[in-house]
Design a protein around this motif. Structure first.
Motif, mmCIF file in Angstrom:
data_model
loop_
_atom_site.group_PDB
_atom_site.id
_atom_site.type_symbol
_atom_site.label_atom_id
_atom_site.label_comp_id
_atom_site.label_asym_id
_atom_site.label_seq_id
_atom_site.Cartn_x
_atom_site.Cartn_y
_atom_site.Cartn_z
ATOM 1 N N LEU A 104 47.672 58.537 32.595
ATOM 2 C CA LEU A 104 47.242 57.197 32.994
ATOM 3 C C LEU A 104 46.167 56.688 32.048
ATOM 4 C CD1 LEU A 104 47.629 55.131 35.399
ATOM 5 C CD2 LEU A 104 45.607 56.209 36.420
ATOM 6 N N ALA A 105 46.207 55.394 31.750
ATOM 7 C CA ALA A 105 45.191 54.775 30.894
ATOM 8 C C ALA A 105 44.711 53.475 31.518
ATOM 9 C CB ALA A 105 45.744 54.501 29.499
ATOM 10 N N LEU A 106 43.443 53.174 31.312
ATOM 11 C CA LEU A 106 42.894 51.854 31.620
ATOM 12 C C LEU A 106 42.931 51.081 30.313
ATOM 13 C CD1 LEU A 106 41.414 50.168 33.887
ATOM 14 C CD2 LEU A 106 39.289 50.864 32.752
ATOM 15 N N TRP A 107 43.600 49.936 30.306
ATOM 16 C CA TRP A 107 43.876 49.236 29.043
ATOM 17 C C TRP A 107 43.518 47.762 29.132
ATOM 18 C CZ3 TRP A 107 48.175 45.763 27.816
ATOM 19 C CH2 TRP A 107 48.241 45.448 26.452
ATOM 20 N N SER A 108 43.064 47.233 28.008
ATOM 21 C CA SER A 108 42.831 45.794 27.866
ATOM 22 C C SER A 108 43.417 45.334 26.538
ATOM 23 C CB SER A 108 41.331 45.479 27.891
ATOM 24 O OG SER A 108 41.111 44.108 27.604
ATOM 25 N N ALA A 109 43.943 44.117 26.512
ATOM 26 C CA ALA A 109 44.428 43.547 25.260
ATOM 27 C C ALA A 109 43.269 43.169 24.346
ATOM 28 C CB ALA A 109 45.301 42.321 25.547
ATOM 29 N N ASP A 110 42.071 43.104 24.908
ATOM 30 C CA ASP A 110 40.853 42.803 24.147
ATOM 31 C C ASP A 110 40.348 44.094 23.508
ATOM 32 O OD1 ASP A 110 38.288 42.255 23.233
ATOM 33 O OD2 ASP A 110 37.673 41.167 25.025
ATOM 34 N N ALA A 111 40.343 44.131 22.186
ATOM 35 C CA ALA A 111 39.974 45.350 21.473
ATOM 36 C C ALA A 111 38.522 45.754 21.695
ATOM 37 C CB ALA A 111 40.229 45.174 19.973
ATOM 38 N N GLY A 112 37.683 44.822 22.145
ATOM 39 C CA GLY A 112 36.274 45.137 22.316
ATOM 40 C C GLY A 112 35.838 45.354 23.749
ATOM 41 N N LEU A 113 36.766 45.305 24.689
ATOM 42 C CA LEU A 113 36.357 45.332 26.096
ATOM 43 C C LEU A 113 36.052 46.734 26.612
ATOM 44 C CD1 LEU A 113 35.837 43.732 28.664
ATOM 45 C CD2 LEU A 113 38.253 44.007 29.265
ATOM 46 N N ILE A 114 36.879 47.707 26.280
ATOM 47 C CA ILE A 114 36.729 49.032 26.879
ATOM 48 C C ILE A 114 36.132 50.012 25.869
ATOM 49 C CG2 ILE A 114 37.900 50.968 27.979
ATOM 50 C CD1 ILE A 114 40.085 49.065 28.874
ATOM 51 N N SER A 115 34.953 50.493 26.183
ATOM 52 C CA SER A 115 34.373 51.602 25.431
ATOM 53 C C SER A 115 34.197 52.793 26.371
ATOM 54 C CB SER A 115 33.034 51.205 24.796
ATOM 55 O OG SER A 115 32.137 50.720 25.782
ATOM 56 N N ASP A 116 33.676 52.516 27.557
ATOM 57 C CA ASP A 116 33.556 53.519 28.612
ATOM 58 C C ASP A 116 34.274 52.956 29.834
ATOM 59 O OD1 ASP A 116 32.741 55.035 30.837
ATOM 60 O OD2 ASP A 116 30.836 55.552 29.921
ATOM 61 N N GLY A 117 35.484 53.459 30.082
ATOM 62 C CA GLY A 117 36.304 52.885 31.145
ATOM 63 C C GLY A 117 35.693 53.009 32.518
ATOM 64 N N ALA A 118 35.125 54.168 32.827
ATOM 65 C CA ALA A 118 34.524 54.364 34.144
ATOM 66 C C ALA A 118 33.354 53.408 34.341
ATOM 67 C CB ALA A 118 34.076 55.817 34.300
ATOM 68 N N GLN A 119 32.568 53.216 33.293
ATOM 69 C CA GLN A 119 31.427 52.305 33.383
ATOM 70 C C GLN A 119 31.888 50.869 33.559
ATOM 71 O OE1 GLN A 119 28.240 52.845 33.790
ATOM 72 N NE2 GLN A 119 27.928 50.625 33.899
ATOM 73 N N LEU A 120 32.962 50.495 32.873
ATOM 74 C CA LEU A 120 33.496 49.139 33.027
ATOM 75 C C LEU A 120 33.943 48.902 34.466
ATOM 76 C CD1 LEU A 120 34.437 46.426 31.820
ATOM 77 C CD2 LEU A 120 36.632 47.539 31.325
ATOM 78 N N LEU A 121 34.638 49.865 35.037
ATOM 79 C CA LEU A 121 35.089 49.725 36.424
ATOM 80 C C LEU A 121 33.903 49.600 37.373
ATOM 81 C CD1 LEU A 121 38.001 52.328 36.467
ATOM 82 C CD2 LEU A 121 38.224 49.834 36.531
ATOM 83 N N ARG A 122 32.870 50.377 37.131
ATOM 84 C CA ARG A 122 31.688 50.312 37.999
ATOM 85 C C ARG A 122 30.958 48.986 37.855
ATOM 86 N NH1 ARG A 122 31.065 55.910 36.100
ATOM 87 N NH2 ARG A 122 31.590 57.323 37.838
ATOM 88 N N SER A 123 30.959 48.438 36.650
ATOM 89 C CA SER A 123 30.240 47.183 36.414
ATOM 90 C C SER A 123 30.944 45.998 37.058
ATOM 91 C CB SER A 123 30.106 46.934 34.907
ATOM 92 O OG SER A 123 31.351 46.538 34.337
ATOM 93 N N GLY A 124 32.266 46.057 37.136
ATOM 94 C CA GLY A 124 33.028 44.938 37.685
ATOM 95 C C GLY A 124 32.988 43.691 36.822
ATOM 96 N N ASN A 125 32.714 43.842 35.530
ATOM 97 C CA ASN A 125 32.596 42.691 34.630
ATOM 98 C C ASN A 125 33.960 42.217 34.133
ATOM 99 O OD1 ASN A 125 29.798 42.573 34.838
ATOM 100 N ND2 ASN A 125 29.489 43.995 33.115
#
Length: 249
Positions: A104-125
């Motif tokens: 499983l992967a967390l993916w975005s079409a934006d090349a700059g959006l995901i660096s730390d996936g867990a942190q992104l999910l927690r931030s809700g940004n």
């Protein structure tokens, strides 16, 4: 005097064009679309058999099979649905095996959006998070397990957008209708590299193993092409394709 010549000609034709070449109708989980297309092409070249594949969520495909769809081989995105096919009398007992283990992967079409996936999910940004329908798509179920493990089920619920299959979920993210989504690693990775956008390969400890099983359906029990395809999926050439798309085998 002409009889030996006719016999010799017939033998040459039989060798050049396999008399037993046939076709097999296959129901394939959406996450395995690209690998199956590659495998089918090689299989057809190597055996002469033709593959007719239909792609969709495992649950939707099983519903079609149970209602009489003429599929002969079923490549699911889990191991429970093929087992159910056996127990329901729709598949040949003992023919089931694991052809791939998904990631499983967390993916975005934006090349700059995901660096730390867990942190992104927690931030809700982000406004929308795409997942496949967990009731019919095993990768969607895995996504819900990840959110539960991270303690984010309630926080992320208002942002969820459901696709009916992992293929539709990928399209939601690719089109920008969702900034981020849980997809199959195979949809966004080749040879260990992310092909576009940005992604986080979800640690396997956060979701139950996605063992993807194949099974011979009763409709294909007497089809040599169906048996040949299942054998081919166990071979080295198919294993190389499966690995290339990020699956375990």
């Amino acid at each position: 005097m002409r009889l030996p010549l006719l016999f010799a000609t017939a033998c040459c034709i039989s060798i050049s064009h396999p008399a037993l070449a046939g076709e097999v109708q296959v129901a394939v989980a959406a996450n395995f679309t690209a690998p199956m297309q590659d495998i089918a092409k090689a299989f057809e070249q190597d055996t002469g058999h033709r593959v007719i594949a239909a792609f969709g969520s495992t649950g939707q495909l099983y519903a079609q099979i149970s209602h009489g769809a003429p599929f002969e081989v079923f490549l699911a995105a889990d191991d429970t649905t093929p087992a159910r096919a056996e127990s329901d009398g729709l598949a040949v007992s003992g023919s089931r095996f694991t052809y791939a283990t998904g990631a499983l992967a967390l993916w975005s079409a934006d090349a700059g959006l995901i660096s730390d996936g867990a942190q992104l999910l927690r931030s809700g940004n982000f406004e929308h998070l795409a997942i496949a329908n967990p009731k019919t798509a095993p990768y969607g179920l895995a996504a819900t397990q990840v959110m539960q493990q991270l303690g984010l089920t309630q926080a992320l619920a208002p942002k969820l957008v459901e696709g009916q299959s992992i293929g539709q979920t990928y399209q939601f993210v690719a089109s920008g209708n969702a900034e981020v989504g849980f997809v199959a690693l195979s949809q966004v990775s080749r040879d260990g590299e992310i092909t576009s956008g940005s992604a986080w390969q979800v640690p396997a400890a956060l979701y139950q193993p996605i063992r993807q099983d194949a099974v011979l359906l009763n409709t294909g029990a007497d089809n040599d092409a169906a048996a040949a395809l299942l054998d081919y999926l166990k071979g080295e050439q198919a294993a190389a394709v499966i690995s290339r798309y990020g699956y375990g085998h």
